[in-house]
Design a protein around this motif. Structure first.
Motif, PDB file in Angstrom:
ATOM      1  N   GLN A 269      27.302  37.150  52.520  1.00 15.98           N
ATOM      2  CA  GLN A 269      26.982  36.130  51.516  1.00 15.98           C
ATOM      3  C   GLN A 269      26.820  36.772  50.135  1.00 15.98           C
ATOM      4  OE1 GLN A 269      23.293  33.987  52.237  1.00 15.98           O
ATOM      5  NE2 GLN A 269      23.067  33.550  50.072  1.00 15.98           N
ATOM      6  N   LEU A 270      26.041  37.860  50.079  1.00 13.01           N
ATOM      7  CA  LEU A 270      25.816  38.540  48.811  1.00 13.01           C
ATOM      8  C   LEU A 270      27.104  39.152  48.270  1.00 13.01           C
ATOM      9  CD1 LEU A 270      22.435  40.355  49.589  1.00 13.01           C
ATOM     10  CD2 LEU A 270      22.774  38.289  48.198  1.00 13.01           C
ATOM     11  N   TRP A 271      27.950  39.626  49.191  1.00 13.86           N
ATOM     12  CA  TRP A 271      29.219  40.232  48.772  1.00 13.86           C
ATOM     13  C   TRP A 271      30.102  39.197  48.079  1.00 13.86           C
ATOM     14  CZ3 TRP A 271      31.013  45.035  48.282  1.00 13.86           C
ATOM     15  CH2 TRP A 271      32.374  45.172  47.976  1.00 13.86           C
ATOM     16  N   ALA A 272      30.219  38.013  48.654  1.00 12.42           N
ATOM     17  CA  ALA A 272      31.042  36.961  48.051  1.00 12.42           C
ATOM     18  C   ALA A 272      30.539  36.621  46.651  1.00 12.42           C
ATOM     19  CB  ALA A 272      31.034  35.726  48.944  1.00 12.42           C
ATOM     20  N   GLU A 273      29.221  36.555  46.511  1.00  8.05           N
ATOM     21  CA  GLU A 273      28.644  36.253  45.199  1.00  8.05           C
ATOM     22  C   GLU A 273      28.920  37.390  44.214  1.00  8.05           C
ATOM     23  OE1 GLU A 273      24.534  35.655  46.098  1.00  8.05           O
ATOM     24  OE2 GLU A 273      24.865  33.747  47.148  1.00  8.05           O
ATOM     25  N   ARG A 274      28.800  38.622  44.689  1.00 11.93           N
ATOM     26  CA  ARG A 274      28.999  39.778  43.812  1.00 11.93           C
ATOM     27  C   ARG A 274      30.466  39.912  43.403  1.00 11.93           C
ATOM     28  NH1 ARG A 274      26.428  44.698  42.424  1.00 11.93           N
ATOM     29  NH2 ARG A 274      27.772  45.621  40.839  1.00 11.93           N
ATOM     30  N   GLU A 275      31.383  39.657  44.326  1.00 13.70           N
ATOM     31  CA  GLU A 275      32.807  39.705  43.998  1.00 13.70           C
ATOM     32  C   GLU A 275      33.129  38.759  42.843  1.00 13.70           C
ATOM     33  OE1 GLU A 275      36.005  40.952  47.348  1.00 13.70           O
ATOM     34  OE2 GLU A 275      35.188  38.937  47.516  1.00 13.70           O
ATOM     35  N   ALA A 276      32.658  37.527  42.969  1.00 15.04           N
ATOM     36  CA  ALA A 276      32.920  36.523  41.938  1.00 15.04           C
ATOM     37  C   ALA A 276      32.324  36.944  40.603  1.00 15.04           C
ATOM     38  CB  ALA A 276      32.367  35.171  42.377  1.00 15.04           C
ATOM     39  N   ALA A 277      31.100  37.461  40.632  1.00 14.65           N
ATOM     40  CA  ALA A 277      30.432  37.881  39.400  1.00 14.65           C
ATOM     41  C   ALA A 277      31.141  39.078  38.764  1.00 14.65           C
ATOM     42  CB  ALA A 277      28.970  38.224  39.690  1.00 14.65           C
ATOM     43  N   SER A 278      31.598  40.025  39.599  1.00 17.58           N
ATOM     44  CA  SER A 278      32.265  41.221  39.085  1.00 17.58           C
ATOM     45  C   SER A 278      33.598  40.858  38.429  1.00 17.58           C
ATOM     46  CB  SER A 278      32.503  42.228  40.211  1.00 17.58           C
ATOM     47  OG  SER A 278      31.284  42.754  40.675  1.00 17.58           O
ATOM     48  N   ARG A 279      34.340  39.969  39.069  1.00 16.35           N
ATOM     49  CA  ARG A 279      35.621  39.551  38.485  1.00 16.35           C
ATOM     50  C   ARG A 279      35.386  38.855  37.145  1.00 16.35           C
ATOM     51  NH1 ARG A 279      40.858  36.418  41.133  1.00 16.35           N
ATOM     52  NH2 ARG A 279      41.977  36.224  39.154  1.00 16.35           N
ATOM     53  N   LYS A 280      34.414  37.983  37.101  1.00 14.88           N
ATOM     54  CA  LYS A 280      34.107  37.266  35.872  1.00 14.88           C
ATOM     55  C   LYS A 280      33.715  38.228  34.758  1.00 14.88           C
ATOM     56  CE  LYS A 280      31.189  33.485  34.101  1.00 14.88           C
ATOM     57  NZ  LYS A 280      30.125  32.501  34.462  1.00 14.88           N
ATOM     58  N   ALA A 281      32.939  39.249  35.099  1.00 11.04           N
ATOM     59  CA  ALA A 281      32.468  40.214  34.103  1.00 11.04           C
ATOM     60  C   ALA A 281      33.610  41.028  33.516  1.00 11.04           C
ATOM     61  CB  ALA A 281      31.428  41.139  34.729  1.00 11.04           C
ATOM     62  N   VAL A 282      34.521  41.523  34.369  1.00 11.12           N
ATOM     63  CA  VAL A 282      35.600  42.367  33.837  1.00 11.12           C
ATOM     64  C   VAL A 282      36.631  41.541  33.080  1.00 11.12           C
ATOM     65  CG1 VAL A 282      35.248  44.127  35.609  1.00 11.12           C
ATOM     66  CG2 VAL A 282      36.972  42.355  35.982  1.00 11.12           C
ATOM     67  N   GLU A 283      36.846  40.317  33.508  1.00 12.78           N
ATOM     68  CA  GLU A 283      37.767  39.454  32.762  1.00 12.78           C
ATOM     69  C   GLU A 283      37.194  39.138  31.380  1.00 12.78           C
ATOM     70  OE1 GLU A 283      40.440  37.028  35.996  1.00 12.78           O
ATOM     71  OE2 GLU A 283      38.438  36.235  35.580  1.00 12.78           O
ATOM     72  N   ALA A 284      35.877  38.932  31.331  1.00 12.79           N
ATOM     73  CA  ALA A 284      35.225  38.676  30.046  1.00 12.79           C
ATOM     74  C   ALA A 284      35.316  39.897  29.137  1.00 12.79           C
ATOM     75  CB  ALA A 284      33.768  38.299  30.274  1.00 12.79           C
ATOM     76  N   ALA A 285      35.407  41.090  29.739  1.00 12.70           N
ATOM     77  CA  ALA A 285      35.515  42.328  28.964  1.00 12.70           C
ATOM     78  C   ALA A 285      36.939  42.609  28.503  1.00 12.70           C
ATOM     79  CB  ALA A 285      34.993  43.501  29.790  1.00 12.70           C
ATOM     80  N   GLY A 286      37.885  41.748  28.910  1.00 13.85           N
ATOM     81  CA  GLY A 286      39.257  41.901  28.445  1.00 13.85           C
ATOM     82  C   GLY A 286      40.231  42.507  29.429  1.00 13.85           C
ATOM     83  N   VAL A 287      39.818  42.713  30.664  1.00 13.14           N
ATOM     84  CA  VAL A 287      40.728  43.252  31.676  1.00 13.14           C
ATOM     85  C   VAL A 287      41.866  42.259  31.929  1.00 13.14           C
ATOM     86  CG1 VAL A 287      40.936  43.796  34.142  1.00 13.14           C
ATOM     87  CG2 VAL A 287      39.053  44.739  32.807  1.00 13.14           C
ATOM     88  N   VAL A 288      43.079  42.788  32.044  1.00  6.55           N
ATOM     89  CA  VAL A 288      44.253  41.971  32.342  1.00  6.55           C
ATOM     90  C   VAL A 288      44.418  41.920  33.862  1.00  6.55           C
ATOM     91  CG1 VAL A 288      46.740  41.708  32.056  1.00  6.55           C
ATOM     92  CG2 VAL A 288      45.355  42.636  30.177  1.00  6.55           C
ATOM     93  N   VAL A 289      44.268  40.737  34.433  1.00  7.96           N
ATOM     94  CA  VAL A 289      44.362  40.551  35.881  1.00  7.96           C
ATOM     95  C   VAL A 289      45.649  39.813  36.209  1.00  7.96           C
ATOM     96  CG1 VAL A 289      43.273  39.538  37.919  1.00  7.96           C
ATOM     97  CG2 VAL A 289      41.849  40.463  36.075  1.00  7.96           C
ATOM     98  N   ASN A 290      46.382  40.316  37.196  1.00 14.78           N
ATOM     99  CA  ASN A 290      47.598  39.611  37.619  1.00 14.78           C
ATOM    100  C   ASN A 290      47.672  39.510  39.133  1.00 14.78           C
ATOM    101  OD1 ASN A 290      48.404  42.627  37.463  1.00 14.78           O
ATOM    102  ND2 ASN A 290      50.117  41.730  38.602  1.00 14.78           N
ATOM    103  N   GLU A 291      48.110  38.383  39.617  1.00  9.80           N
ATOM    104  CA  GLU A 291      48.406  38.193  41.031  1.00  9.80           C
ATOM    105  C   GLU A 291      49.742  38.869  41.333  1.00  9.80           C
ATOM    106  OE1 GLU A 291      46.622  36.580  43.337  1.00  9.80           O
ATOM    107  OE2 GLU A 291      45.090  35.591  42.097  1.00  9.80           O
ATOM    108  N   VAL A 292      49.836  39.536  42.473  1.00 13.54           N
ATOM    109  CA  VAL A 292      51.124  40.070  42.914  1.00 13.54           C
ATOM    110  C   VAL A 292      51.807  38.947  43.688  1.00 13.54           C
ATOM    111  CG1 VAL A 292      52.298  41.817  44.288  1.00 13.54           C
ATOM    112  CG2 VAL A 292      50.246  42.420  42.979  1.00 13.54           C
ATOM    113  N   ALA A 293      52.761  38.309  43.054  1.00 14.40           N
ATOM    114  CA  ALA A 293      53.353  37.085  43.608  1.00 14.40           C
ATOM    115  C   ALA A 293      54.119  37.342  44.901  1.00 14.40           C
ATOM    116  CB  ALA A 293      54.277  36.446  42.576  1.00 14.40           C
TER     117      ALA A 293
END
Length: 327
Positions: A269-293
């Motif tokens: 449960q905590l991992w799922a919450e932390r994953e979401a928070a970590s992604r949000k934080a790095v995207e807010a910092a300007g990280v370029v995220v791409n899905e491998v289609a």
């Protein structure tokens, strides 16, 4: 019977009771590499708490977080030898010791995280656990470590050609080095603590890991492209020294396992919450995220990695096929 005799008998019985209780009590020590507040750290503290409750204080566990008792490879050996009773380990470094455990490090063997847990909770997980127990590590419960993806400082990765010529840090496991080599990259095994500086100075071009590790280490500061290849989905475990576990009564074994599984539910449960928070934080910092289609070209490139594994472990082909056939 006079009063003095009765008092003497009562005193003797009380003393024996205390002695027997002390003899049956166990003070365990546990290892964890993560810092305070990390999902695994919170969950391992929960394990210690519930363990004491369920065993009526017969077993206590003192957790040592942040890798204070040594590196992960060192701690794995300490638990195997009985110098430590418990550890929270990633199965990646266990793979070279336990062939059955190494199957989870085969690239793209799991469809997603839910598929991994369905495998671990079934016949496949039982086979992995049996192999680990033979090497001194008995898994009590499985933790989520998310999916690992590529990151680097220069470009998005969409195809195997994008990895060609790239120096990529990996954990020290032949399957991981083989994976990068088959994609045309240059695998660079090194300790996790060295990766930030290696990325910053260009000793390596990139690395691969999950969202929380990418964020919490600050790797996103020096490698601002994160590509969702999700090539490795490697679980973690709460592992106990096999001899220590086998020495327990069936009732105590049940209590220990229940405490570990309660801890695992919290960790996931905590991992799922932390994953979401970590992604949000790095995207807010300007990280370029791409899905491998299109992951099929990456998966197809792994054929030689699988064949090399089967050449060394021909008897484990049925286990790999069982995992792949699990819905």
């Amino acid at each position: 019977m006079n009063t003095s005799v009765i008092k003497s008998i009562v005193g003797t019985v009380t003393a024996l009771s205390v002695m027997c209780s002390a003899a049956s009590a166990a003070d365990w020590r546990g290892w964890n590499i993560h810092a305070e507040g990390y999902p695994n750290t919170v969950a391992m503290d929960k394990f210690a708490e519930v363990l004491a409750e369920k065993t009526g204080g017969e077993i206590t566990l003192q957790m040592f977080h942040g890798g204070t008792l040594g590196s992960q490879p060192d701690a794995i050996e300490q638990v195997r030898a009985g110098a430590l009773e418990v550890g929270n380990f990633n199965l990646g470094p266990i793979g070279p010791i336990v062939p059955e455990a190494n199957v989870v490090s085969l690239p793209f063997i799991f469809k997603d995280v839910p598929h991994m847990f369905r495998v671990l909770d079934g016949e496949g997980g039982a086979a992995i656990a049996a192999g680990m127990a033979k090497k001194g590590l008995t898994p009590l419960a499985w933790y989520d470590a998310g999916a690992r993806s590529f990151y680097n400082g220069t470009k998005a990765i969409n195809t195997p050609a994008d990895v060609q010529g790239m120096k990529v840090r990996v954990m020290n496991n032949d399957l991981f080095t083989g994976m990068i080599a088959e994609l045309g990259g240059n695998p660079s095994p090194m300790a996790f603590a060295e990766v930030y500086q290696a990325l910053k100075t260009g000793v390596v071009d990139g690395a691969e890991n999950n969202w929380p590790s990418y964020e919490s280490t600050g790797h996103f500061e020096v490698a601002g492209y994160y590509s969702l290849s999700q090539h490795l989905i490697i679980p973690e475990c709460i592992c106990i020294n096999t001899d220590a576990y086998n020495a327990l009564s069936p009732e105590m074994q049940k209590a220990v396992k229940e405490a570990a599984q309660e801890s695992a539910l919290l960790q996931r449960q905590l991992w799922a919450e932390r994953e979401a928070a970590s992604r949000k934080a790095v995207e807010a910092a300007g990280v370029v995220v791409n899905e491998v289609a299109e992951k099929a070209p990456f998966q197809s490139a792994m054929g030689p990695v699988y064949e090399a594994y089967f050449q060394t472990n021909p008897d484990l082909r049925p286990l790999v096929e069982l995992i792949q056939a699990t819905d």
